[in-house]
Design a protein around this motif. Sequence first.
Motif, PDB file in Angstrom:
ATOM      1  N   HIS A 178      36.934  38.279  42.715  1.00  0.00           N
ATOM      2  CA  HIS A 178      37.050  36.940  42.104  1.00  0.00           C
ATOM      3  C   HIS A 178      37.441  35.837  43.084  1.00  0.00           C
ATOM      4  O   HIS A 178      37.684  34.707  42.664  1.00  0.00           O
ATOM      5  N   ASP A 179      37.469  36.141  44.376  1.00  0.00           N
ATOM      6  CA  ASP A 179      37.601  35.076  45.387  1.00  0.00           C
ATOM      7  C   ASP A 179      36.228  34.431  45.584  1.00  0.00           C
ATOM      8  O   ASP A 179      35.203  35.026  45.266  1.00  0.00           O
ATOM      9  N   MET A 180      36.223  33.246  46.169  1.00  0.00           N
ATOM     10  CA  MET A 180      34.959  32.585  46.502  1.00  0.00           C
ATOM     11  C   MET A 180      34.303  33.287  47.689  1.00  0.00           C
ATOM     12  O   MET A 180      34.999  33.825  48.545  1.00  0.00           O
ATOM     13  N   ASN A 201      31.030  34.144  43.863  1.00  0.00           N
ATOM     14  CA  ASN A 201      32.264  34.706  43.339  1.00  0.00           C
ATOM     15  C   ASN A 201      32.203  36.221  43.580  1.00  0.00           C
ATOM     16  O   ASN A 201      31.262  36.879  43.124  1.00  0.00           O
TER      17      ASN A 201
HETATM   18  C1  LIG Z   1      35.207  34.279  39.490  1.00  0.00           C
HETATM   19  O1  LIG Z   1      34.885  34.788  38.192  1.00  0.00           O
HETATM   20  C2  LIG Z   1      36.033  35.202  37.451  1.00  0.00           C
HETATM   21  C3  LIG Z   1      35.532  35.876  36.177  1.00  0.00           C
HETATM   22  O2  LIG Z   1      34.557  35.135  35.541  1.00  0.00           O
HETATM   23  C4  LIG Z   1      36.931  34.000  37.201  1.00  0.00           C
HETATM   24  O3  LIG Z   1      38.078  34.394  36.474  1.00  0.00           O
HETATM   25  C5  LIG Z   1      37.351  33.427  38.546  1.00  0.00           C
HETATM   26  O4  LIG Z   1      38.152  32.289  38.355  1.00  0.00           O
HETATM   27  C6  LIG Z   1      36.134  33.093  39.394  1.00  0.00           C
HETATM   28  N1  LIG Z   1      36.587  32.706  40.709  1.00  0.00           N
HETATM   29  C7  LIG Z   1      36.169  31.604  41.333  1.00  0.00           C
HETATM   30  C8  LIG Z   1      36.688  31.403  42.710  1.00  0.00           C
HETATM   31  O5  LIG Z   1      35.418  30.823  40.806  1.00  0.00           O
END
Ligand SMILES: *[C@@H]1O[C@H](CO)[C@@H](O)[C@H](O)[C@H]1NC(C)=O
Length: 200
Positions: free
Chosen positions: A110-112, A135
């Motif tokens: 879930h990191d960029m 993501n």
């Molecule tokens: C990536 O996806 C997850 C699940 O949908 C979300 O919770 C998270 O905030 C997202 N991370 C970024 C960096 O956008």
Amino acid sequence: MNLDKICLVIAVCLVANVAGSALHGACETDDDCGTIDTLCHNGICTCKEHFAVWFDSCVALPHPRIACEKKNECHRTLGIKSMCTKKNLCACKPFHHLHQGQCVKNRDLHDMCDHDHQCYCGADCQDKIACIHKNCSCKAGHKPYRTRRCISEHPIVLSVADHQVQLAPIRIVERVITSSTTTINPLVSMIVLSIFLLLR
Ligand SMILES: *[C@@H]1O[C@H](CO)[C@@H](O)[C@H](O)[C@H]1NC(C)=O
């Protein structure tokens, strides 16, 4: 209220809070070890093969190993995100992993991200994570497990070799039970303790 009794309960809460998951902490199964790239060996969370202990984490070692005196010698082959350990072996810095012979900073679940290879959820998890819509996400057919890892949604069809993944669904249930007693944070412990003592 008896002061000795309060001290004892506080001590028990503190010990319960640190038990289990850190590197060199006690464990029963690999799954009890919370640090990335560790496994449970003789009841202790230990770095996996091809990883070396570095403070409270496990750092990646290239195979074949590269001997070093200074970090510059490691930089030449593994890139600038590498270092020379106290045992004179080149390793990636903590929170970096090897990708095509170079140390790359880990992007957690879930990191960029911009590329698949940046996403890292452990050496045994790399085939289950990918950079999806910038993501780091679990690949199709997989789901997040314990915040940092990805496991298969269909553990029964997995090969026997993927031992840890097969066990996961059972462990989740156990985890819910054990986490309610062992991994409550200190503040919650103190609140519960206070209520307990007040109600007596
Ligand atoms: C990536 O996806 C997850 C699940 O949908 C979300 O919770 C998270 O905030 C997202 N991370 C970024 C960096 O956008």
